[in-house]
Write an enzyme that holds these catalytic residues in place. Structure first.
Site, mmCIF file in Angstrom:
data_model
loop_
_atom_site.group_PDB
_atom_site.id
_atom_site.type_symbol
_atom_site.label_atom_id
_atom_site.label_comp_id
_atom_site.label_asym_id
_atom_site.label_seq_id
_atom_site.Cartn_x
_atom_site.Cartn_y
_atom_site.Cartn_z
ATOM 1 N N CYS A 114 34.348 22.861 13.444
ATOM 2 C CA CYS A 114 35.713 22.584 13.894
ATOM 3 C C CYS A 114 35.921 22.846 15.378
ATOM 4 O O CYS A 114 36.918 22.412 15.950
ATOM 5 C CB CYS A 114 36.709 23.405 13.073
ATOM 6 S SG CYS A 114 36.702 23.001 11.311
ATOM 7 N N HIS A 254 43.387 24.605 16.799
ATOM 8 C CA HIS A 254 42.770 23.823 15.724
ATOM 9 C C HIS A 254 43.692 23.842 14.513
ATOM 10 O O HIS A 254 44.203 24.893 14.108
ATOM 11 C CB HIS A 254 41.408 24.412 15.380
ATOM 12 C CG HIS A 254 40.822 23.892 14.104
ATOM 13 N ND1 HIS A 254 40.737 22.547 13.824
ATOM 14 C CD2 HIS A 254 40.302 24.551 13.027
ATOM 15 C CE1 HIS A 254 40.186 22.396 12.625
ATOM 16 N NE2 HIS A 254 39.918 23.583 12.127
ATOM 17 N N ASN A 284 43.429 19.320 7.815
ATOM 18 C CA ASN A 284 42.376 19.787 8.710
ATOM 19 C C ASN A 284 41.384 18.645 8.923
ATOM 20 O O ASN A 284 40.648 18.270 8.016
ATOM 21 C CB ASN A 284 41.678 20.997 8.081
ATOM 22 C CG ASN A 284 40.571 21.570 8.939
ATOM 23 O OD1 ASN A 284 40.158 20.973 9.924
ATOM 24 N ND2 ASN A 284 40.066 22.741 8.556
#
Length: 330
Positions: A114, A254, A284
């Protein structure tokens, strides 16, 4: 001195939506359970057959080229951040570059989970500062649905598919990517990984039957580390550039979990109105989450705005980046 200026940004999400109500018919969950725990209402899913992360990346890069008026043949380098490559080899970056007409560009992939977009930006910034390249595209392309187990109620509500792309060019003005801090802690391996499919546990009938080719996550451990590490790296990059969090115009974290985002913002002492969030609509999207969010809110940004971006992912790997926005809203 050359500074890596952000000359443009674009993103792409598939049309198909998987919302919480639809998900609750697939697995034992509910809209209330998902919303209260992670803050996600829906996510986008790429359903086209025989299309992978490169499809998303190609869409985002083509939008970027068009919006910036960039001739594809003038691009020197494309860096692709992805945890969902089309193939083990060749690189997904090479596929995107070919299909976008980047005939004079080199291309490669970066796998930093990520945090991949920020790590790729750090590479791009170094190429620009050194003078080796003048036009670098960073693209994060993630078909997260390809590694999501839709019978696992703890992970399947989290992830969506998306891509985001950014054009980096040199500038003598002090704008763009100013600084970044990055860390790695290998003790995070057992808490967040895909157990099989690599050289340690190649694919077998047994690994497939045991669902070991999907994301495995121990949520509590990941949450704890993500909050602490995104917080400290954000403060660190601000402090070493003479800033307090009050000086920061925008924090772009994030988009993994709304509770993580809120905890980071609260502990950093930054007003929630300065935190950019779009997790509710996309979930996500791994490395694509920061450029996707930044592209959505770019109309609010003004030239000179001080921005801190921070991400955390498997590895564990994490970091934060400080940039000065160089584009006035149209």
């Amino acid at each position: 001195m050359l500074y890596p200026r952000i000359a443009g940004i674009a993103s792409y999400t598939p049309d198909d939506i998987l919302d919480n109500e639809m998900l609750s018919k697939m697995v034992d969950t509910s809209d209330e359970w998902i919303t209260t725990r992670v803050g996600i209402k829906q996510r986008r899913i790429l359903k086209l057959e025989n299309e992978g992360s490169s499809y998303l990346g190609i869409k985002a890069v083509n939008k970027l080229l068009e919006s910036t008026g960039t001739n594809p043949e003038e691009v020197d380098l494309l860096i692709c951040a992805t945890s969902n490559p089309d193939y083990r080899f060749p690189s997904t970056g090479s596929i995107i570059a070919h299909n976008c007409g980047l005939t004079h560009a080199y291309a490669y992939d970066i796998q930093a989970a990520c945090a991949g977009f920020l790590v790729s930006l750090q590479d791009a910034a170094a190429y620009i500062r050194s003078g080796i390249y003048k036009k670098v595209i960073v693209v994060a392309a993630e078909k997260m649905s390809s590694m999501t187990n839709y019978s696992d109620r703890t992970t399947c509500p989290l992830f969506g598919d998306a891509a985001g792309a950014m054009l980096i060019e040199p500038s003598e003005e002090k704008v763009g990517i100013i600084d970044g801090v990055f860390h790695i802690d290998g003790t995070g391996l057992p808490h967040l990984l895909m157990k099989a499919g690599g050289s340690v546990h190649p694919a077998t009938h047994e690994t497939v039957d045991n669902n070991e080719h999907f994301i495995y996550q121990e949520g509590r451990a990941v949450y704890k580390h993500a909050v602490t590490d995104m917080l400290t790296s954000s403060i660190d990059v601000a402090t070493r550039n003479g800033l307090t969090m009050d000086d920061v115009n925008w924090l772009i974290p994030h988009q993994a979990n709304l509770r993580i985002i809120e905890a980071v913002a609260e502990r950093a002492g930054i007003d929630h109105s300065k935190v950019l969030v779009n997790i509710e609509h996309y979930g996500n999207t791994s490395a694509a989450s920061i450029p996707l969010c930044l592209d959505e809110y770019k109309g609010k940004l003004k030239k000179g705005d001080k921005i801190v971006m921070t991400a955390f992912g498997a590895g564990f790997t994490w970091g934060a980046m400080y940039l000065i926005w160089a584009i006035d809203p149209k």
